[in-house]
Scaffold this motif. Structure first.
Motif, mmCIF file in Angstrom:
data_model
loop_
_atom_site.group_PDB
_atom_site.id
_atom_site.type_symbol
_atom_site.label_atom_id
_atom_site.label_comp_id
_atom_site.label_asym_id
_atom_site.label_seq_id
_atom_site.Cartn_x
_atom_site.Cartn_y
_atom_site.Cartn_z
ATOM 1 N N ASN A 18 0.268 -1.183 0.036
ATOM 2 C CA ASN A 18 -0.066 -0.312 0.021
ATOM 3 C C ASN A 18 0.405 1.282 -0.013
ATOM 4 O O ASN A 18 0.188 2.351 -0.291
ATOM 5 N N ASP A 19 1.979 0.898 0.240
ATOM 6 C CA ASP A 19 2.642 2.538 0.770
ATOM 7 C C ASP A 19 3.219 3.056 -0.822
ATOM 8 O O ASP A 19 3.393 1.680 -2.149
ATOM 9 N N ARG A 69 2.838 6.932 3.054
ATOM 10 C CA ARG A 69 2.039 4.634 3.677
ATOM 11 C C ARG A 69 1.187 4.969 3.562
ATOM 12 O O ARG A 69 -0.022 6.337 3.571
ATOM 13 N N GLY A 70 0.120 4.025 2.721
ATOM 14 C CA GLY A 70 -0.973 3.384 2.485
ATOM 15 C C GLY A 70 -1.562 4.435 1.931
ATOM 16 O O GLY A 70 -2.533 4.253 1.432
ATOM 17 N N CYS A 71 -0.898 5.669 0.705
ATOM 18 C CA CYS A 71 -1.921 5.888 -0.693
ATOM 19 C C CYS A 71 -1.664 5.453 -1.588
ATOM 20 O O CYS A 71 -2.560 6.191 -2.882
ATOM 21 N N HIS A 76 -7.654 6.941 -0.253
ATOM 22 C CA HIS A 76 -6.227 7.183 0.297
ATOM 23 C C HIS A 76 -6.308 8.740 0.251
ATOM 24 O O HIS A 76 -5.897 9.292 -0.612
ATOM 25 N N PRO A 77 -6.286 9.931 1.068
ATOM 26 C CA PRO A 77 -5.804 11.207 0.776
ATOM 27 C C PRO A 77 -5.027 11.524 0.022
ATOM 28 O O PRO A 77 -4.884 12.895 -0.526
ATOM 29 N N LEU A 84 5.459 11.495 3.964
ATOM 30 C CA LEU A 84 5.013 12.644 3.628
ATOM 31 C C LEU A 84 3.561 12.219 4.424
ATOM 32 O O LEU A 84 2.583 11.764 4.859
ATOM 33 N N ASN A 85 3.185 13.780 5.185
ATOM 34 C CA ASN A 85 2.312 14.010 5.886
ATOM 35 C C ASN A 85 1.200 14.193 5.342
ATOM 36 O O ASN A 85 -0.109 13.509 5.845
ATOM 37 N N SER A 86 1.178 15.313 4.629
ATOM 38 C CA SER A 86 -0.236 15.295 3.695
ATOM 39 C C SER A 86 0.645 16.224 2.559
ATOM 40 O O SER A 86 1.534 16.861 2.893
ATOM 41 N N ALA A 87 -0.259 16.369 1.742
ATOM 42 C CA ALA A 87 -0.215 17.799 1.046
ATOM 43 C C ALA A 87 -1.707 17.664 -0.078
ATOM 44 O O ALA A 87 -2.417 17.942 0.036
ATOM 45 N N GLU A 88 -0.741 18.839 -0.418
ATOM 46 C CA GLU A 88 -1.939 19.896 -1.517
ATOM 47 C C GLU A 88 -1.417 19.822 -3.240
ATOM 48 O O GLU A 88 -0.828 20.541 -3.250
ATOM 49 N N GLY A 89 -2.018 19.232 -3.697
ATOM 50 C CA GLY A 89 -2.246 19.136 -4.766
ATOM 51 C C GLY A 89 -2.600 20.972 -6.054
ATOM 52 O O GLY A 89 -3.456 21.270 -5.996
ATOM 53 N N LYS A 90 -1.604 21.248 -6.263
ATOM 54 C CA LYS A 90 -1.408 22.661 -6.828
ATOM 55 C C LYS A 90 -1.880 22.488 -8.951
ATOM 56 O O LYS A 90 -3.174 23.151 -9.351
ATOM 57 N N GLU A 91 -1.131 21.572 -9.388
ATOM 58 C CA GLU A 91 -1.631 21.513 -10.481
ATOM 59 C C GLU A 91 -1.246 20.111 -11.436
ATOM 60 O O GLU A 91 0.178 19.417 -10.516
#
Length: 245
Positions: free
Chosen positions: A20-21, A39-41, A46-47, A71-78
Motif C-alpha cells: 500500500n505504500d 504510507r497507505g497512499c 486514501h487522501p 509524507l504527512n499531507s499534500a495539496e495538489g496545485k497542478e
C-alpha cells in the motif's frame, strides 16, 4: 519525529513499496531533490492517493523520522493533465522528469531545474514548438544548469567573438575562422550558432518561443545530441521509449 515542514515541488517518480505504500522523489524549491515515503497512499480512498502520482505539482508536508522521511499531507496545485492524454506527451514528459531526477542532488538549490521542468510542461501544453525541438532545448539547458556549458560566444582558442564558424563538440565549444582551420571540427551555419547562443542566454520565459526550419533544426539537434551523449554518461530508459516513437 520532528515537526513537519512544507516544500513546494513536482513529483518526478513514484515506486511502489509493499502492498500500500509508495516512495516518491520530489524536486522541491526549498530542499532540492527529496525522497519521501507515503504510507497507505496506494489505497484509492486514501487522501494522498491523487497527489502521490508522477508529475504532480503541489505543496507537501514532510516529516523526518529517525531513518526515513515521510509524507504527512499534500495539496495538489497542478496535475498537468495534458501530459497524460497522448502517448508522445507521456513519453516526453517522463523523459524530462527522468533527466531532472538524474541531474539534481538532495539538499542543493535546484530551483533552476525545477523552473525549467515547469515551463517545459507548459510549452508542451501550448504545442507551439514541436516536441523534438523542446527535447533538444531541454537537454541543452539542463546541462547548462548542471554546470556543463557549450562555449558558443567566443573562440575556445583565442577568445575572439567574431567569425565563429567551427565547432568541436569534444572540446566543448566554437572556434573562429583562423583557429578552426587548425583543429578537427564541424562547420556551423550562422543560424545554428545563433540558436545555440539564444538557448544559452535566454530567460526561461523566452526559451520555447521559436521554431526552426528543418535544416537548422537537424544541425542543432545533432550538436545537442552529441554534446549530451558525451556529458550524460547514463542510460535513460525513457529515452529508449522515445526512440521507438
Amino acid at each position: 519525529m520532528r515537526e513537519p515542514f512544507k516544500v513546494t515541488g513536482i513529483v518526478l517518480s513514484v515506486y511502489p513499496i509493499g502492498e500500500n505504500d509508495r516512495r516518491l522523489t520530489i524536486l522541491t524549491k526549498e530542499r532540492g531533490k527529496v525522497q519521501v515515503f507515503a504510507r497507505g497512499c496506494r489505497k484509492p480512498n486514501h487522501p494522498l492517493f491523487g497527489v502521490s502520482q508522477p508529475l504532480v505539482f503541489g505543496e507537501f508536508m514532510i516529516v523526518e523520522g529517525r531513518s526515513f522521511t515521510y509524507l504527512n499531507s499534500a495539496e495538489g496545485k497542478e496535475y498537468f493533465p495534458w501530459l497524460k492524454k497522448e502517448l508522445d506527451s507521456i513519453y516526453y514528459s517522463t523523459y524530462f522528469a527522468e533527466l531532472a531526477e538524474y541531474f539534481t542532488v538532495e539538499g542543493m538549490d535546484e530551483r533552476n531545474i525545477l523552473n525549467l521542468l515547469f515551463v517545459t510542461f507548459q510549452a508542451m501544453k501550448k504545442k507551439l514548438v514541436p516536441f523534438p525541438l523542446i527535447r533538444r532545448i531541454y537537454e541543452y539547458k539542463i546541462l547548462q544548469f548542471y554546470g556543463i556549458s557549450l562555449e558558443c560566444f567566443r573562440c575556445l582558442s583565442c577568445g575572439k567573438e567574431e567569425e565563429l564558424v567551427t565547432l568541436s563538440v569534444e572540446n566543448g565549444g566554437m572556434y573562429c575562422r583562423d583557429c578552426g582551420s587548425q583543429i578537427h571540427g564541424n562547420p556551423v551555419e550562422p543560424a545554428v550558432l545563433y540558436t545555440l547562443q539564444f538557448v544559452s542566454a535566454a530567460p526561461l520565459s523566452k526559451l520555447y518561443t521559436f521554431t526552426l526550419k528543418e535544416s537548422v533544426f537537424l544541425e542543432f539537434q545533432w550538436i545537442v545530441k552529441q554534446f549530451f551523449r558525451i556529458h550524460a554518461e547514463h542510460r535513460f530508459l525513457s529515452a529508449e521509449m522515445l526512440d521507438e516513437l
